[in-house]
Design a protein around this motif. Structure first.
Motif, PDB file in Angstrom:
ATOM      1  N   ALA A 153       0.826  -1.209   0.000  1.00 42.91           N
ATOM      2  CA  ALA A 153       0.000   0.000   0.000  1.00 42.91           C
ATOM      3  C   ALA A 153       0.860   1.257   0.000  1.00 42.91           C
ATOM      4  N   LEU A 154       1.930   1.254   0.789  1.00 41.21           N
ATOM      5  CA  LEU A 154       2.811   2.425   0.844  1.00 41.21           C
ATOM      6  C   LEU A 154       3.598   2.586  -0.455  1.00 41.21           C
ATOM      7  N   LYS A 155       3.985   1.468  -1.075  1.00 37.57           N
ATOM      8  CA  LYS A 155       4.663   1.545  -2.373  1.00 37.57           C
ATOM      9  C   LYS A 155       3.718   2.088  -3.440  1.00 37.57           C
ATOM     10  N   VAL A 156       2.475   1.591  -3.428  1.00 41.14           N
ATOM     11  CA  VAL A 156       1.468   2.095  -4.371  1.00 41.14           C
ATOM     12  C   VAL A 156       1.242   3.587  -4.154  1.00 41.14           C
ATOM     13  N   ASN A 157       1.229   4.005  -2.903  1.00 43.36           N
ATOM     14  CA  ASN A 157       1.052   5.425  -2.599  1.00 43.36           C
ATOM     15  C   ASN A 157       2.170   6.260  -3.212  1.00 43.36           C
ATOM     16  N   ASP A 158       3.413   5.827  -3.038  1.00 37.24           N
ATOM     17  CA  ASP A 158       4.547   6.565  -3.606  1.00 37.24           C
ATOM     18  C   ASP A 158       4.442   6.643  -5.126  1.00 37.24           C
ATOM     19  N   LEU A 159       4.109   5.517  -5.749  1.00 38.35           N
ATOM     20  CA  LEU A 159       4.028   5.481  -7.209  1.00 38.35           C
ATOM     21  C   LEU A 159       2.883   6.339  -7.729  1.00 38.35           C
ATOM     22  N   MET A 160       1.749   6.260  -7.073  1.00 37.68           N
ATOM     23  CA  MET A 160       0.593   7.026  -7.564  1.00 37.68           C
ATOM     24  C   MET A 160       0.724   8.517  -7.261  1.00 37.68           C
ATOM     25  N   LYS A 161       1.317   8.851  -6.123  1.00 35.56           N
ATOM     26  CA  LYS A 161       1.551  10.280  -5.847  1.00 35.56           C
ATOM     27  C   LYS A 161       2.429  10.888  -6.932  1.00 35.56           C
ATOM     28  N   SER A 162       3.475  10.178  -7.306  1.00 35.78           N
ATOM     29  CA  SER A 162       4.375  10.663  -8.349  1.00 35.78           C
ATOM     30  C   SER A 162       3.653  10.770  -9.688  1.00 35.78           C
ATOM     31  N   LEU A 163       2.876   9.739 -10.026  1.00 34.08           N
ATOM     32  CA  LEU A 163       2.140   9.737 -11.288  1.00 34.08           C
ATOM     33  C   LEU A 163       1.170  10.912 -11.357  1.00 34.08           C
ATOM     34  N   PHE A 164       0.365  11.077 -10.315  1.00 37.96           N
ATOM     35  CA  PHE A 164      -0.637  12.144 -10.337  1.00 37.96           C
ATOM     36  C   PHE A 164       0.001  13.528 -10.225  1.00 37.96           C
ATOM     37  N   LYS A 165       1.114  13.634  -9.506  1.00 42.56           N
ATOM     38  CA  LYS A 165       1.806  14.925  -9.430  1.00 42.56           C
ATOM     39  C   LYS A 165       2.253  15.374 -10.813  1.00 42.56           C
ATOM     40  N   SER A 166       2.689  14.419 -11.645  1.00 39.72           N
ATOM     41  CA  SER A 166       3.104  14.768 -13.009  1.00 39.72           C
ATOM     42  C   SER A 166       1.927  15.242 -13.854  1.00 39.72           C
ATOM     43  N   MET A 167       0.714  14.970 -13.391  1.00 36.86           N
ATOM     44  CA  MET A 167      -0.502  15.393 -14.079  1.00 36.86           C
ATOM     45  C   MET A 167      -1.135  16.617 -13.419  1.00 36.86           C
ATOM     46  N   ASN A 168      -0.408  17.219 -12.439  1.00 34.75           N
ATOM     47  CA  ASN A 168      -0.893  18.373 -11.678  1.00 34.75           C
ATOM     48  C   ASN A 168      -2.143  18.030 -10.870  1.00 34.75           C
ATOM     49  N   ILE A 169      -2.117  16.820 -10.302  1.00 33.36           N
ATOM     50  CA  ILE A 169      -3.235  16.330  -9.496  1.00 33.36           C
ATOM     51  C   ILE A 169      -2.695  15.872  -8.143  1.00 33.36           C
ATOM     52  N   ILE A 170      -3.427  16.176  -7.079  1.00 37.35           N
ATOM     53  CA  ILE A 170      -3.051  15.791  -5.721  1.00 37.35           C
ATOM     54  C   ILE A 170      -3.790  14.515  -5.341  1.00 37.35           C
ATOM     55  N   LEU A 171      -3.042  13.504  -4.891  1.00 34.91           N
ATOM     56  CA  LEU A 171      -3.636  12.285  -4.365  1.00 34.91           C
ATOM     57  C   LEU A 171      -3.854  12.467  -2.868  1.00 34.91           C
ATOM     58  N   VAL A 172      -5.100  12.704  -2.478  1.00 36.16           N
ATOM     59  CA  VAL A 172      -5.433  12.936  -1.071  1.00 36.16           C
ATOM     60  C   VAL A 172      -5.408  11.629  -0.290  1.00 36.16           C
ATOM     61  N   ASP A 173      -6.136  10.637  -0.794  1.00 40.41           N
ATOM     62  CA  ASP A 173      -6.177   9.317  -0.171  1.00 40.41           C
ATOM     63  C   ASP A 173      -6.727   8.317  -1.179  1.00 40.41           C
ATOM     64  N   PHE A 174      -6.668   7.040  -0.818  1.00 33.29           N
ATOM     65  CA  PHE A 174      -7.223   6.015  -1.692  1.00 33.29           C
ATOM     66  C   PHE A 174      -7.471   4.738  -0.909  1.00 33.29           C
ATOM     67  N   ASP A 201      -7.545  18.765  -8.340  1.00 31.27           N
ATOM     68  CA  ASP A 201      -6.759  19.625  -9.205  1.00 31.27           C
ATOM     69  C   ASP A 201      -5.804  20.420  -8.314  1.00 31.27           C
ATOM     70  N   ALA A 202      -4.525  20.381  -8.619  1.00 30.55           N
ATOM     71  CA  ALA A 202      -3.521  20.996  -7.741  1.00 30.55           C
ATOM     72  C   ALA A 202      -3.676  22.508  -7.650  1.00 30.55           C
ATOM     73  N   ASP A 203      -4.220  23.136  -8.688  1.00 29.27           N
ATOM     74  CA  ASP A 203      -4.365  24.592  -8.695  1.00 29.27           C
ATOM     75  C   ASP A 203      -5.668  25.053  -8.054  1.00 29.27           C
ATOM     76  N   THR A 204      -6.769  24.428  -8.459  1.00 25.91           N
ATOM     77  CA  THR A 204      -8.089  24.897  -8.004  1.00 25.91           C
ATOM     78  C   THR A 204      -8.591  24.160  -6.771  1.00 25.91           C
ATOM     79  N   LYS A 205      -7.973  23.013  -6.447  1.00 27.01           N
ATOM     80  CA  LYS A 205      -8.417  22.109  -5.369  1.00 27.01           C
ATOM     81  C   LYS A 205      -9.818  21.554  -5.641  1.00 27.01           C
ATOM     82  N   GLN A 206     -10.231  21.570  -6.871  1.00 31.05           N
ATOM     83  CA  GLN A 206     -11.520  21.006  -7.264  1.00 31.05           C
ATOM     84  C   GLN A 206     -11.446  19.486  -7.233  1.00 31.05           C
ATOM     85  N   SER A 207     -12.495  18.839  -6.704  1.00 25.76           N
ATOM     86  CA  SER A 207     -12.550  17.388  -6.648  1.00 25.76           C
ATOM     87  C   SER A 207     -12.738  16.807  -8.039  1.00 25.76           C
ATOM     88  N   LEU A 208     -11.962  15.735  -8.317  1.00 24.86           N
ATOM     89  CA  LEU A 208     -12.055  15.039  -9.593  1.00 24.86           C
ATOM     90  C   LEU A 208     -12.430  13.579  -9.354  1.00 24.86           C
TER      91      LEU A 208
END
Length: 236
Positions: A153-174, A201-208
């Motif tokens: 779970a922690l490895k998935v978190n690291d990988l997905m945080k990095s993936l979504f950050k590259s898309m300008n998206i914040i991974l809050v939880d999963f 969305d990292a800029d607007t904080k709008q839920s996606l």
């Protein structure tokens, strides 16, 4: 000829010619509040199927063992047949949802480290929170299985945080789930989609994600399609 094996809130599982592989059909059902709200949203199944296929494919490439085999068509994919462990594993990076209510924190308060939580899957009991020793005492999972689940779970978190950050998206939880293969290996299973993640969305904080449906704040599918478009641009 395939036969229905199981039917959940949003997916149906069917047999295939291979006894070790199931066909998973993503439906348009969208639920909230322990299934009290259940609506059909057009294209939701197809969008979630493609999102989950892309994310699981990405995790497979990064060395995470999952049940994902391949996407079949718009709404279906092939997954390894596993015995599901009746636990939901939740990883939190920012405070939101039940965590926020439970501890009285501010919405999106940063956490000094990722928090891993377990919930016992039971519709009758409304998926109560459970700790590792209780899960062991009730023979839900062994100490070794829980260790694997937490580390994965922690490895998935690291990988997905990095993936979504590259898309300008914040991974809050999963939320993720795990299954056991015929040879006893614990692997990532179920799905990963905006149904099971909080994404902003990292800029607007709008839920996606499904919070839009839960809170009835707009068109849920707008965010889902944005996630899909960005994943396709990043991973394909």
């Amino acid at each position: 000829m395939s036969a229905l094996v199981a039917s959940g809130k949003t997916k149906e599982l069917y047999t295939t010619d291979d006894p070790k592989v199931l066909r998973v059909h993503y439906t348009n059902h969208t639920t909230a509040g322990d299934g009290e709200r259940n609506e059909m949203i057009p294209d939701k199944g197809a969008v979630n199927n493609e999102i989950s296929s892309l994310i699981f494919g990405y995790l497979n490439q990064k060395g995470v063992a999952t049940h994902f085999v391949k996407q079949l068509d718009a709404t279906d994919q092939l997954n390894l047949s596993v015995k599901m462990i009746p636990l939901e594993v939740v990883v939190r990076n920012l405070s939101s949802g039940h965590f926020q209510k439970r501890y009285g924190t501010e919405y999106l308060q940063p956490l000094s480290r990722p928090v891993v939580e377990y919930f016992f899957k039971s519709d009758e009991l409304h998926d109560p929170m459970i700790n590792d020793s209780a899960a062991e005492a009730l023979n839900i999972a062994t100490e070794a299985q829980l260790k694997t689940m937490r580390e994965t779970a922690l490895k998935v978190n690291d990988l997905m945080k990095s993936l979504f950050k590259s898309m300008n998206i914040i991974l809050v939880d999963f939320k993720i789930e795990f299954g056991i293969t015929d040879d006893g290996q614990v692997i990532l299973a179920d799905e990963i989609s905006p149904d099971s993640c909080r994404l902003l969305d990292a800029d607007t904080k709008q839920s996606l994600d499904k919070d839009v449906f839960r809170k009835q704040t707009g068109d849920m599918m707008t965010g889902y399609r944005e996630i899909l478009d960005k994943l396709k641009a990043t991973l394909k």
